[in-house]
Structure formats: structure tokens, C-alpha cells
Design an enzyme around this catalytic site. Sequence first.
Site, PDB file in Angstrom:
ATOM      1  N   SER A 136       0.829  -1.197   0.000  1.00  0.00           N
ATOM      2  CA  SER A 136       0.000   0.000   0.000  1.00  0.00           C
ATOM      3  C   SER A 136       0.866   1.250   0.000  1.00  0.00           C
ATOM      4  O   SER A 136       1.964   1.264   0.588  1.00  0.00           O
ATOM      5  CB  SER A 136      -0.861  -0.008   1.262  1.00  0.00           C
ATOM      6  OG  SER A 136      -1.445   1.251   1.476  1.00  0.00           O
ATOM      7  N   TYR A 143      -2.002  -0.695  10.685  1.00  0.00           N
ATOM      8  CA  TYR A 143      -2.248  -1.325   9.384  1.00  0.00           C
ATOM      9  C   TYR A 143      -1.059  -1.096   8.449  1.00  0.00           C
ATOM     10  O   TYR A 143      -0.514  -2.030   7.850  1.00  0.00           O
ATOM     11  CB  TYR A 143      -3.534  -0.759   8.744  1.00  0.00           C
ATOM     12  CG  TYR A 143      -3.590  -0.995   7.265  1.00  0.00           C
ATOM     13  CD1 TYR A 143      -3.788  -2.277   6.751  1.00  0.00           C
ATOM     14  CD2 TYR A 143      -3.405   0.057   6.355  1.00  0.00           C
ATOM     15  CE1 TYR A 143      -3.799  -2.499   5.383  1.00  0.00           C
ATOM     16  CE2 TYR A 143      -3.411  -0.158   4.993  1.00  0.00           C
ATOM     17  CZ  TYR A 143      -3.611  -1.438   4.515  1.00  0.00           C
ATOM     18  OH  TYR A 143      -3.609  -1.656   3.158  1.00  0.00           O
ATOM     19  N   LYS A 189       2.026  -3.701   6.609  1.00  0.00           N
ATOM     20  CA  LYS A 189       2.466  -3.762   5.203  1.00  0.00           C
ATOM     21  C   LYS A 189       3.967  -3.476   5.121  1.00  0.00           C
ATOM     22  O   LYS A 189       4.693  -4.127   4.370  1.00  0.00           O
ATOM     23  CB  LYS A 189       1.686  -2.752   4.360  1.00  0.00           C
ATOM     24  CG  LYS A 189       0.202  -3.063   4.231  1.00  0.00           C
ATOM     25  CD  LYS A 189      -0.027  -4.312   3.390  1.00  0.00           C
ATOM     26  CE  LYS A 189      -1.500  -4.655   3.243  1.00  0.00           C
ATOM     27  NZ  LYS A 189      -1.742  -5.937   2.567  1.00  0.00           N
TER      28      LYS A 189
HETATM   29  N1  UFG Z   1     -12.766  11.289   2.972  1.00  0.00           N
HETATM   30  C1  UFG Z   1     -13.801  12.147   3.288  1.00  0.00           C
HETATM   31  N2  UFG Z   1     -14.959  11.599   3.773  1.00  0.00           N
HETATM   32  C2  UFG Z   1     -15.133  10.257   3.940  1.00  0.00           C
HETATM   33  C3  UFG Z   1     -14.073   9.384   3.608  1.00  0.00           C
HETATM   34  C4  UFG Z   1     -12.894   9.940   3.131  1.00  0.00           C
HETATM   35  O1  UFG Z   1     -13.688  13.352   3.145  1.00  0.00           O
HETATM   36  O2  UFG Z   1     -16.225   9.832   4.383  1.00  0.00           O
HETATM   37  C5  UFG Z   1     -11.537  11.852   2.396  1.00  0.00           C
HETATM   38  C6  UFG Z   1     -10.282  11.555   3.190  1.00  0.00           C
HETATM   39  O3  UFG Z   1     -10.086  12.514   4.182  1.00  0.00           O
HETATM   40  C7  UFG Z   1      -9.214  11.572   2.085  1.00  0.00           C
HETATM   41  C8  UFG Z   1      -9.972  11.065   0.857  1.00  0.00           C
HETATM   42  O4  UFG Z   1     -11.341  11.260   1.137  1.00  0.00           O
HETATM   43  O5  UFG Z   1      -8.815  12.881   1.834  1.00  0.00           O
HETATM   44  C9  UFG Z   1      -9.740   9.603   0.571  1.00  0.00           C
HETATM   45  O6  UFG Z   1      -9.993   8.842   1.749  1.00  0.00           O
HETATM   46  P1  UFG Z   1     -10.082   7.242   1.715  1.00  0.00           P
HETATM   47  O7  UFG Z   1     -10.414   6.784   3.088  1.00  0.00           O
HETATM   48  O8  UFG Z   1     -10.941   6.790   0.605  1.00  0.00           O
HETATM   49  O9  UFG Z   1      -8.601   6.834   1.289  1.00  0.00           O
HETATM   50  P2  UFG Z   1      -7.225   7.053   2.075  1.00  0.00           P
HETATM   51  O10 UFG Z   1      -6.309   7.661   1.078  1.00  0.00           O
HETATM   52  O11 UFG Z   1      -7.373   7.723   3.369  1.00  0.00           O
HETATM   53  O12 UFG Z   1      -6.878   5.540   2.412  1.00  0.00           O
HETATM   54  C10 UFG Z   1      -6.400   4.699   1.416  1.00  0.00           C
HETATM   55  C11 UFG Z   1      -6.638   3.234   1.759  1.00  0.00           C
HETATM   56  C12 UFG Z   1      -5.863   2.827   2.964  1.00  0.00           C
HETATM   57  C13 UFG Z   1      -4.447   3.242   2.831  1.00  0.00           C
HETATM   58  C14 UFG Z   1      -4.346   4.712   2.521  1.00  0.00           C
HETATM   59  C15 UFG Z   1      -2.961   5.219   2.305  1.00  0.00           C
HETATM   60  O13 UFG Z   1      -7.998   2.994   1.995  1.00  0.00           O
HETATM   61  O14 UFG Z   1      -5.915   1.415   3.058  1.00  0.00           O
HETATM   62  O15 UFG Z   1      -5.053   4.962   1.307  1.00  0.00           O
HETATM   63  O16 UFG Z   1      -2.393   4.591   1.216  1.00  0.00           O
HETATM   64  F1  UFG Z   1      -3.788   3.007   3.990  1.00  0.00           F
END
Ligand code: UFG
Length: 339
Positions: free
Chosen positions: A124, A148, A152
Site C-alpha cells: 500500500s 495497518y 504492510k
Molecule cells: N474522505 C472524506 N470523507 C469520507 C471518507 C474519506 O472526506 O467519508 C476523504 C479523506 O479525508 C481523504 C480522501 O477522502 O482525503 C480519501 O480517503 P479514503 O479513506 O478513501 O482513502 P485514504 O487515502 O485515506 O486511504 C487509502 C486506503 C488505505 C491506505 C491509505 C494510504 O484505503 O488502506 O489509502 O495509502 F492506507
Amino acid sequence: MRILVTGGAGFIGSHTLLQVLAQGHEVAVYDNFGNSSRESLRRVREIAGREVLLKEADLLDKAALDEVFEAFQPEAVIHFAGLKAVGESAEIPLAYYSNNVVGTLNLLNVMQERGVRRLVFSSSATVYASDNGLPLVESMRRGATNPYGRTKQQIEEILEDLGASDSSWRIAILRYFNPVGAHESGLIGEDPAGTPNNLLPFVAQVAVGQRPRVRVFGNDYDTVDGTGVRDYIHVVDLAAGHVSALQYLNEHAGVHTWNLGTGRGTSVLEVIDTFARVSGRTIPFEIGARRLGDVATSLADPSKARDDLGWRATRSFEEMCADHWRWQESNPRGYAPEN
Ligand code: UFG
């Protein structure tokens, strides 16, 4: 080849199965259905018109793992199985270290005992330290900031040690950015249990009317519109990266690490806007506080995968939304039996 796919019933696993089957490989799935369903495998069989063997078992059950190696005699393993929720990993870290790290050690031990030396591993982008520059390049410093991500990172280190100890190992470490979208048939897709942690599944559930509104986690980041920017990648492009990595391992021994991303960033507000346009639905949202542990921007430099593998993501963000929407609209409750 005969390929064992751990976690093959999950979101990325099921999409990868289709492409591996299309290449003519024989596939056995090893899955405990902890966060996936049998229905996804039924649909994979339906789309592919091919049989997929299944062993329902846990990676912590080393005897069951050994049985599947004895019965199926895999020549390569694609290892997806693992727990993957960042927030949950801080609440139940031992479950994460057991399932992900110990589970992988069991797998590697059985592979070693059985002389299977070919592995594609799901890593990841979360392994990168947050103070690296952007875009993220494979050689940059690791420094995961949650349990998590540390699982990885630790597995990557174990794989590197293993490769250094014995040059017959052929290992691909694939660092995923943000996988979204679904197969174009609309038959398989992401089916998160409970409230989705990730943005796209949440937005899709709001679009379909299951949830009232999206909460945007902060609009005061140093980004184009203040909201978080991510490198979203179509899951079908991501799946293709696994096939390319397997082909690369046919010709190259050693441990190789690749980012799988597009190199393009999309903000939360751009996600909501595009999804609304593509689905034709209104997507209400409100601005909330930042989510703990989030970074402003995550962006891949995908050039190493392009240069080494000849792989690149070809699907646009609009296609990701359109395909995600087709899946969501035709399966509003995911794989739940009432569909
Ligand atoms: N976000 C919102 N509202 C929500 C969910 C997310 O505004 O309800 C925002 C987050 O703050 C972020 C973006 O949308 O700015 C993307 O969030 P995600 O949770 O979809 O994705 P992340 O990048 O936080 O997480 C992903 C993977 C994880 C991994 C991470 C870092 O889901 O497994 O990337 O690589 F760890």
C-alpha cells in the site's frame, strides 16, 4: 501456471482473478470470507466461464495452508488476504499483526517448504513516510504511521530479507494507491461491511440514497480546493498490474517494488462533483473536521511500473465513477442475498 490467490474473493482479488483466468492460468482461491463473500466468486465464475477452486480457510491455519499446497501444487501465489482498515487497526492492533504479519509468515514458510518461490504481494502507498516529497517514488523512505500500514511495511521488509537470503525467490511488491471502480459488467465490485471507511463507496451509497450525505474530512488542506487529494486508480487497471508483475517474474528473479497509481490527483470535492455528474444523482455533503492521520495529498510516480512492466493505468476518473455507479446501482446492497 497454477496460481493460488489468497483473499481472492475480495474487491481487488476478484477483479484480478478475472484477468488471471483470461490468461489461461488455473486458479485456486484461499479465503476465510472475513470481509468478502462467496457470491463474488460465483460471479467471477459466471463472467469468466471458468472454474475457480476454493479453500475456505484462514492464513493462521498453517495445516490448512499446507493442505492446499499439497492438493493444488501452486507454482505462484498472489497474496491479497489481510485486514485493511486504518482506523480499526489502531483499536485492535494484535488482530492486524496476527492476520497480516503472522498470516504472511505462515504463507512464506509453506512456500519455502514446498519450493514455491514466486509471489505477488499487495502492499500500500500507506507505507511511505509522510514527509517525502510528491509524487511518491519507490525509493523514498518508508514510515507508516498506523498499525495497518506498519503491517504492510513489516511484510515488505520480511520479503526483502527473504529475497536477500535466497536468490531463487521472485517477489513483486505492489504498492496500491486508491483503488476504486468496478468491473464493467457491474457484477462484481467493492462491498464494504458496515459504514464504508473509504470515500468512493461512501459517495456511492449517498448517491443511491442509502445515506443522507457525505462528510468531507477537512477543507483547510494546502490543496487545490482545501480538501484531500488522492491518486484514484481503476481496479481493473490495478488488476492488470498483477498480471504484468507475474509476467515480469517469469524473466526476473529478486524482489521488485512498484507503485500502482495513475500519477493524477483528485480532490474530495472533485470526487463528489464527478460522481454526481456521472450518476445523475444529487450528492449532499457537509464539511467536517479533518480525520486523524490523513495527509493532504497522496500521489504516485507510476513511471517505474511503466518502464519495467510496460503497464500503465488507462482508465479516467470518469470511468472509475461510471463503473462504480453501475455496480452500486445494480447491487445497492452489494452481494447481500436479497439481491
Ligand atoms: N474522505 C472524506 N470523507 C469520507 C471518507 C474519506 O472526506 O467519508 C476523504 C479523506 O479525508 C481523504 C480522501 O477522502 O482525503 C480519501 O480517503 P479514503 O479513506 O478513501 O482513502 P485514504 O487515502 O485515506 O486511504 C487509502 C486506503 C488505505 C491506505 C491509505 C494510504 O484505503 O488502506 O489509502 O495509502 F492506507
